[in-house]
Design a protein around this motif. Structure first.
Motif, short mmCIF file in Angstrom:
data_model
loop_
_atom_site.label_atom_id
_atom_site.label_comp_id
_atom_site.label_asym_id
_atom_site.label_seq_id
_atom_site.Cartn_x
_atom_site.Cartn_y
_atom_site.Cartn_z
N ASP B 734 32.44 35.80 26.03
CA ASP B 734 32.32 36.63 27.22
C ASP B 734 31.47 35.91 28.24
O ASP B 734 30.26 35.74 28.06
N LEU B 735 32.15 35.42 29.29
CA LEU B 735 31.42 34.68 30.32
C LEU B 735 30.96 35.67 31.38
O LEU B 735 31.76 36.36 31.98
N ARG B 736 29.66 35.71 31.59
CA ARG B 736 29.12 36.64 32.58
C ARG B 736 29.29 36.02 33.95
O ARG B 736 28.82 34.92 34.22
N LEU B 737 30.03 36.70 34.84
CA LEU B 737 30.29 36.14 36.15
C LEU B 737 29.30 36.69 37.16
O LEU B 737 28.93 37.86 37.10
N GLU B 738 28.85 35.86 38.05
CA GLU B 738 27.99 36.33 39.13
C GLU B 738 28.36 35.63 40.42
O GLU B 738 29.18 34.71 40.43
N MET B 739 27.73 36.10 41.51
CA MET B 739 28.00 35.47 42.79
C MET B 739 27.14 34.23 42.90
O MET B 739 25.92 34.30 42.77
N SER B 777 31.55 33.32 39.61
CA SER B 777 31.64 32.37 38.52
C SER B 777 30.38 32.44 37.66
O SER B 777 29.41 33.12 38.01
N ASN B 778 30.42 31.73 36.53
CA ASN B 778 29.23 31.60 35.70
C ASN B 778 28.55 30.28 36.06
O ASN B 778 29.17 29.23 35.93
N ARG B 862 39.78 28.76 33.31
CA ARG B 862 40.76 29.84 33.15
C ARG B 862 40.09 31.12 32.66
O ARG B 862 40.52 32.22 33.02
N ALA B 863 39.08 30.95 31.83
CA ALA B 863 38.38 32.14 31.36
C ALA B 863 37.63 32.81 32.49
O ALA B 863 37.28 33.98 32.39
N MET B 864 37.37 32.06 33.58
CA MET B 864 36.65 32.63 34.72
C MET B 864 37.61 32.98 35.86
O MET B 864 37.23 32.99 37.03
#
Lengths: 88, 889
Positions: B734-739, B777-778, B862-864
């Motif tokens: 689980d990739l945590r995405l942020e700005m 993105s992470n 791709r996961a992001m």
């Protein structure tokens, strides 16, 4: 009378003969064959064409009478129904 | 000449005898004591109504004029009865199984219980029968005039007609028997048959052995043309006469009545098959001698049609003349009675009753006493038919034109033949085909034979007869389309029956039968197949037993209806009350009713009450013919095979993919073991050296240990990467995405490899994009991807002055970061390969790591929700493109 078990070989033959009888009758009584009787002369004092037609005719009747006996016994008519209808 | 009183007394006595016989037999039928009456001989004698007064008197006249030709009229029926097994038996079986009441009923019933077809057949039968009845009245009148002296012919004919109407009404409509049988009438006409045969034989014997000296004497000195006629005796006319008489014995309404409807036991037919031809033989045996003796003995100009009567009279043999008169009387009355019953049944069932029922039963329920109505209508019809016959006799003025009417009527009813035979032997006949054939045949019969028979007095004028309508020669009634030189009878038969049969066959093959038509076609053609001949039930619906019972009581009478319903209730296992209105009950009722009022009316009536309307889907399929089922099956088969084809294609594709994946997996394992083996080999060899050799200097030892350590780290990294990629691809990470800001991310990555680039002397040109450009993105992962790409560009760049360019492009909702170098990039073929695990471009050596960097980078992107691709610039060089969703608009 589609069930083959009900039809003996003898009666199947009889039915063939009954159709053959009609064919023979038609052939003998229709032109051109009936024309062969058109000759002058007589048999026992009766003109030949007359004798021919009546002899063929009575022969057909005799053959039909002989066949009717066989055909009748081969037919599987529900006689119980016939009796019901006859009395009702 | 006899005294009028004697003749009247004898006639009256004879009529009283006939009434008594009919009455007694009717009573015995009711009390169910038939005895000898239920015998094939009575049945056969009743069929002999074929020999009307036309035979009794007319045959002698015909023999005197045309010689042997008259015999053909009796050969046709002989052939039909000799071949009874093939046609008559089937007709009788169908008639019994379906409670057929008349030939109109049979044809209408066969073609989907069509009321309009029944009306058509009835009208033709009526038109063909009325003149025939008039002919009988005429011969009765003439014979009466001969034997009792001149008297008022019209009055005589009127009283004869009235007497026959009384007899017919009394015994023909005495009861509405479920099977429309009239035992009393049959017994009376059987008696009449005996009388007319005896009378003719007696006159024949008298002429041959009393007036002449045996056959030889009769035929002595007779020129041949008297015996064989003037023309060609065995020509077309002979064939046509035989055909017509064969047709008439089946199609004449009165013959159908006695042969099929009045048949009480199918086995009687086998006896009739030879006994009836024998009867005909007996009737004709002395015709020729009587004619010849008459020609010799009687004065020139004497009517040969009355020789049977005038020969004994001229010899003063009054008792013989009286017997001959009774024979002629019997011939005429029996024909008229049965023909009237037959046609009145049709008229009443198919024309009067349907109208009456429609008027009376506008609603669902049947109001009024249908039974009484039926009896009244039947009686009125009898009166009307005899009245018409009388009127016809009166109007034609007893002209000689009537004499020809016998054959004209034969041709008229011969129009039924195609529909009838086609109906019982051919499933393909349709209602439209039958209607077209009947209409065409009827019209041609009327035009070529019936109307011309009036000699230009009725409708067709003498000019039309001679020159054709409006002078069109091709339309001359007796030489249609220029078919000239034929005998008018032969001409009419060829045209009417020929076109009739042709229209029937052609139209039938062009039209599609309805569901009920197909069902009826099957049960008629395959009548021997059905158990007991009962038609199978196909209509569905609900009916109240009370309504059905009410209907049955009104038509069949209280007693019969009660016993019928009791029987059906018992069959259902009920001790009392009404039976359940099952399909079987409704069908049985319909059949019983059709015995009284005809199939079409019964069908309409029962269905109105039973509310049965449509055929179910399964039943429809049952009666669909084989070809339709074949078409369906073939269609299904084609669909199935197409489906199979598609599945096979899919399976093949899946198989291909599996094979490719399998090969990929094998390759991957091979690569993996290779990659694992390299560090493992050096770890093992250096640790072995340290273990086994004592005198290793410290410096060497340290170097060896550091190598072991390095290789272990490399191994660990490799395993970490493998684990990473499998988790990324499996989606379990689980990739945590942020700005994050794009310029910042690029800057950090460049900082991280700044040492490497400086060492390698690589010039880095970066265009980090506008400030504030943010993506989702992470940050760590993005940096990992960037560093991977940048370090690849450093490591695999063979150019003497290596350069790296990083640029940012905004592309709609996405942001691209391009990483390019001046090392030449990859080829198109390589571009497809480099994202495979353990793959490396040709430029790569094995100095660093394994080929998992790019696959991992792509998996991360791709996961992001982004991607990593190889792109080609217009000049052919390649670069990497990272694509990410931008965070703000």
């Amino acid at each position: 009378m589609t069930a083959p078990a009900e039809i003996g070989p003898a009666s199947g033959k009889a039915r063939d003969r009954s159709i053959a009888l009609v064919v023979v009758g038609v052939v003998l009584l229709m032109p051109p064959l009936v024309g062969v009787s058109l000759v002058d002369g007589s048999i026992a004092g009766v003109p030949v064409p007359l004798v021919y037609v009546f002899v063929v005719w009575v022969t057909l009747i005799a053959a039909a009478a002989a066949l009717a006996r066989v055909l009748r016994s081969s037919d599987t008519i529900d006689s119980s129904e016939s009796v019901n209808d006859a009395t009702g | 000449m006899l005294s009028v009183n004697t003749v009247l007394a004898v006639c009256l006595g004879y009529v009283v005898l006939l009434f008594a016989v009919a009455f007694i037999v009717d009573r015995r039928t009711r009390t169910r004591r038939l005895g000898w009456l239920n015998s094939p001989v009575v049945y056969t004698l009743s069929i002999s109504i074929y020999c009307t007064s036309w035979t009794f008197y007319g045959a002698v006249g015909s023999a005197a004029r045309n010689g042997l030709e008259f015999v053909a009229i009796y050969l046709g029926p002989t052939l039909v009865f000799v071949g009874w097994w093939w046609c008559l038996r089937k007709l009788v079986r169908i008639g019994r199984a379906h409670r057929i009441t008349s030939i109109a009923d049979l044809i209408s019933s066969r073609y989907g219980k069509s009321p309009s077809l029944a009306v058509l057949v009835t009208v033709i039968a009526l038109i063909a029968t009325t003149p025939y009845i008039a002919l009988q009245l005429q011969s009765l009148t003439r014979s009466y005039q001969v034997i009792a002296g001149e008297s008022d012919g019209v009055a005589t004919a009127f009283w004869i007609a009235a007497g026959m109407a009384l007899f017919t009404i009394l015994f023909g409509t005495r009861n509405l028997d479920a099977n429309e049988r009239h035992q009393g009438v049959v017994a009376a006409i059987a008696l009449e048959a005996v009388v007319k045969l005896l009378a003719l034989l007696a006159v024949g014997v008298f002429a041959t052995w009393s007036l002449a000296d045996g056959f030889a004497d009769v035929f002595a000195d007779v020129p041949p043309e008297v015996v064989v006629g003037a023309g060609e005796v065995f020509g077309a006319r002979w064939v046509v006469l035989t055909f017509l008489s064969a047709t008439a014995i089946i199609c004449l309404p009165r013959q159908f009545q006695v042969t099929v409807v009045e048949n009480i036991d199918e086995r009687h037919l086998s006896t009739a098959s030879w006994l009836f031809p024998l009867y005909l033989f007996g009737m004709t045996l002395f015709i020729m001698p009587i004619a010849i003796v008459g020609l010799k003995v009687m004065p020139a100009g004497a009517n040969p049609d009355l020789f049977v009567l005038t020969l004994p009279l001229s010899a003063e043999r009054h008792e013989l003349a009286l017997l001959a008169f009774l024979g002629g009387f019997s011939s005429a009355t029996s024909m008229v009675i049965v023909a009237t019953i037959a046609v009145s049944t049709m008229l009443s069932n198919h024309i009067v009753m349907p109208i009456a029922l429609r008027v009376l039963a506008a609603g669902r329920a049947v109001s009024g006493d249908v039974r009484a109505l039926l009896l009244v209508s039947r009686r009125v019809c009898i009166g009307v038919i005899l009245g018409l016959g009388f009127l016809y006799f009166r109007l034609s003025g007893g002209s000689d034109a009537l004499a020809a009417i016998g054959l004209i009527a034969f041709v008229g009813v011969a129009q039924f033949l195609p529909s009838l035979l086609g109906g019982i032997f051919w499933r393909g006949g349709t209602r439209t085909g039958a209607a077209c054939g009947l209409l065409a045949g009827f019209a041609l019969w009327a035009y070529t034979l019936f109307l011309p028979s009036f000699g230009g007095d009725v409708i067709l004028s003498p000019e039309v007869l001679r020159d054709g309508p409006a002078g069109i020669a091709a339309l001359r009634p007796q030489a249609l389309l220029g078919l000239d030189g034929l005998d008018p009878l032969v001409h009419a038969v060829v045209w009417s029956v020929g076109v009739n049969a042709l229209a029937f066959v052609v139209v039938s093959s062009l039209t599609r039968p309805g569901a009920l038509e197909r069902l009826q076609a099957t049960v008629f053609v395959d009548v021997y197949r059905a158990a007991g001949g009962a038609p199978s039930s196909v209509l569905v619906g609900t009916a109240a037993s009370e309504d059905l019972f009410l209907l049955a009581r009104r038509i069949l009478g209280d007693g019969f209806a009660r016993s019928l319903f009791d029987e059906m209730a018992a069959a259902q296992g009920r001790s009392g009350g009404l039976p359940d209105p099952t399909d079987a009950v409704i069908d049985r009722l319909e059949r019983e009713l059709s015995g009284s009022i005809g199939a079409a009316s019964a069908h309409a009536l029962v269905n109105r009450i039973a509310d049965r309307q449509s055929l179910g889907m399964t039943e429809l399929i049952d009666i669909a013919d084989e070809s339709q089922q074949m078409i369906e099956a073939a269609h299904e088969f084609a669909e199935k095979s197409a489906e199979l084809e598609r599945t096979a294609v899919q399976l093949r594709a899946a198989n291909e993919r599996l094979r490719a994946l399998d090969a990929q997996k094998d390759e991957f394992l091979g690569q993996l073991s290779h990659e694992l083996r390299t560090p493992m080999t050096s770890i093992r060899s250096f640790s072995e050296i340290l273990m086994d050799e004592e005198g290793v200097p410290d410096q060497e030892r340290r170097r060896f240990v550091s190598i072991i350590n390095e290789e272990s780290q490399r191994l660990t990294r490799l395993l970490d990467e493998l684990l990473d990629i499998s988790r990324l691809e499996g989606g379990s990470i689980d990739l945590r995405l942020e700005m994050i800001g794009v310029p910042e991310a690029i800057g950090k990555a460049l900082d991280a490899i700044a040492g490497t680039t400086r060492d390698a002397g690589v010039t880095v040109t970066a265009d980090p994009g506008r400030a504030g450009l943010r993506v989702e993105s992470n940050p760590d992962r993005l940096r990992q991807v960037l560093i991977n790409l940048l370090s690849n560009a450093v490591k695999y760049n063979p150019a003497p002055q290596p350069e790296i360019r990083v640029s940012v492009n905004e592309n709609g909702s996405m942001v691209d970061i391009d990483v390019a170098d001046n090392g030449g990039g990859v080829t198109h073929a390589e571009a497809a390969m480099i994202f495979e695990k353990f793959a490396r471009g040709d430029r790569s050596d094995r100095s660093y790591g394994v080929g998992l960097g790019l696959p991992i980078s792509r998996a991360i992107m791709r996961a992001m929700n982004g991607d990593l691709t190889v792109e080609f610039a217009p000049d052919g060089t390649s670069f990497f493109r990272i694509r990410m969703p931008r965070a703000d608009p």
